[in-house]
Design an enzyme around this catalytic site. Structure first.
Site, PDB file in Angstrom:
ATOM      1  N   GLY A   1      50.204  47.473  34.449  1.00 57.41           N
ATOM      2  CA  GLY A   1      50.039  46.056  34.141  1.00 57.41           C
ATOM      3  C   GLY A   1      49.102  45.437  35.174  1.00 57.41           C
TER       4      GLY A   1
ATOM      5  CE  LYS B   1      59.801  36.385  42.200  1.00 55.86           C
ATOM      6  NZ  LYS B   1      58.961  35.314  41.597  1.00 55.86           N
TER       7      LYS B   1
END
Lengths: 330, 330
Positions: A9, A213
């Protein structure tokens, strides 16, 4: 270092393109269905690694990175495996197996994929303990912002909390809502037109991405503060208390503005809790970064508060974090 | 690691006090006239290192750190020498000799003293090349802000410029002048009363301190971007173009405020130039940090701009940068 890049990607492609500039050689690249492995004949006289331009061109033109099988890339003779496949939750596969396969061969792994470090940190630590290889994952938190390595340098035992704005899409939407007095649905459509938000924006606007995260940061804090990994608390997404921004009305932003404040989706991790929610912050304050910017605030025991802001996403930005990790492994 | 701490000012004392928390042992401490070297009997049963509390108490009560000679501390059996004596210009002595003595013994040195890295970087690099020891100097730039290590992680060849607010005293004065509409002399007197400015404030308000930090960053960029140190340009204070804040009139700040701007003492380093001068910046912009805060902006080739702000000075803050450097040497 010789890199095997798994995932083609935006991040994986940027790693392939930039590795040479950082003095590394890409010896294998795989996407989910194809691969290329360097054999010294990949279009370059005397080249050992793969030809970055050829890989990127094949991906763009034919949707594949090469004529080999993905397993061939995993079996290549690399020093560092770069795991840049899409983040998956739960068992975090196939990323988790890619990383542990590298560790079993006593090779290093650098992750841009949040899944394994957010959902299976304990399993990963155990695999690292049995290996001569190490793992690094700066790119999983805040793109170009060195959140993980700064916490590591300060040492997790001297960090009491890490908080910040960790999702650019949600922040772009809140910034535009406040600046233009528009409602969520209107700004989301605009963000989708601009390519800032995905067709299905839930991962970003529901707070999942920011929460992953923060879970990663909580694991760094928790495992880094103890000598015995068995004594550390492991966090996964299930431990996070998460609210997104779908229900933030335009009127709330107008009310906040009258009081010199605005709303930001703030994530916070300690070694004990993970929380993501829209919160009021001073309009011109440090946390009120604009647009797709991210910011991380690190609360330390001896050095006060450290603020780091920058680009939280993007292919080259995230690849630069990956290659910084590779440099730290040398 | 076993540390010898040379210099017993605010930073040196904080290193002595905090080292144990970071897993290190202080085996020797010296100030300019005295020293103490661990012999296992310094007031602690079974202790190998010196007793931090005893050192700090002797310094406060008797003005000495111990009954030994400073040379004894330099000759102690340490892994890392911490150079925390006051910054001197020109030959950067005695700090320079302390550091090279450590390197000659194949030991590491961590500097909080700006002199050797700002005025004699080339000589230091040469000494490092002949040694198994390394030098680190995060504490010389921006206190608790990880400016040097972040540039190193990004890699100097991918950093085009580093700029920022690098002197808390000058920034405190400019912040107060803008907020209260007061003139320089008035605010300077206030800052001196508060202990934010020295009796002789020239080092800070004339831009010398900020310039030294920028010179250090220019050396990191210049030497870090080339493989052959002989090909790198060496910077010293003489290469810096420096203007301070003494001549910034209150009226300039009032004019700036009418336009949504304010004045900050901005230092900038590239691999080719060093410049420090008062500059107009947006009033609510990233560079307009308040009071004694510092900020560093790193311009990168692939990851955009990174901003890091935090406490730019202070004993524990700077000691935390020193101990982070020690951690990186392990």
């Amino acid at each position: 270092m010789r890199l095997a890049v798994i995932g083609a990607g935006a991040v994986g492609r940027s790693v392939v393109e930039l590795a040479g500039e950082y003095g590394h050689e890409v010896v294998a690249v795989a996407d989910s269905s194809s691969a290329t492995v360097a054999d010294g004949t990949d279009g370059r006289a005397g080249g050992i690694g793969v030809d970055p331009d050829a890989v990127v061109a094949r991906k763009a033109e034919r949707g594949i990175v090469g004529d080999a099988d993905p397993d061939d890339a995993l079996a290549a003779d690399y020093d560092v495996l770069v795991e840049a496949t899409p983040t998956t939750l739960g068992d975090a596969e196939p990323g988790f197996s890619h990383v542990t396969a590298a560790l079993e061969r006593d090779r290093h792994a650098v992750l841009a994929n949040k899944g394994p470090v957010a959902e299976r940190f304990g399993d990963l630590r155990a695999a690292v303990d049995d290996s001569d290889g190490e793992i690094r994952f700066e790119a999983t938190v805040g793109g170009a912002i060195p959140a993980v390595s700064t916490v590591e340098d300060i040492e997790p035992g001297h960090v009491t909390a890490v908080r910040g704005v960790l999702n650019g899409t949600a922040n772009f939407i809140l910034t535009r809502m406040a600046a233009e007095g528009l409602d969520y649905d209107h700004v989301l459509a605009e963000a989708q037109d601009l390519g800032v938000a995905e067709a299905d924006p839930s991962f970003d606007v529901d707070g999942t991405d920011a929460a992953l995260k923060c879970v990663i940061l909580a694991n760094v804090l928790s495992f880094g503060a103890v000598d015995d990994p068995d004594a550390a608390r492991e966090f996964t997404l299930a431990d996070a208390d998460v609210s997104g921004i779908r229900d933030v009305p335009g009127s709330a932003l107008r009310l906040a503005a009258e009081d010199g404040r605005t709303v930001r989706l703030i994530g916070e991790a300690t070694g004990e809790t993970v929380r993501v929610a829209p919160r009021l912050v001073p309009e011109n304050g440090t946390l009120a970064v604009s647009g797709t910017q991210n910011i991380v605030q690190i609360e330390t025991t001896h050095a006060g508060r450290l603020n780091i802001s920058g680009r939280g996403a993007g292919g080259p930005e995230t690849a630069s974090a990956v290659l910084g990790d590779v440099g730290r492994l040398e």
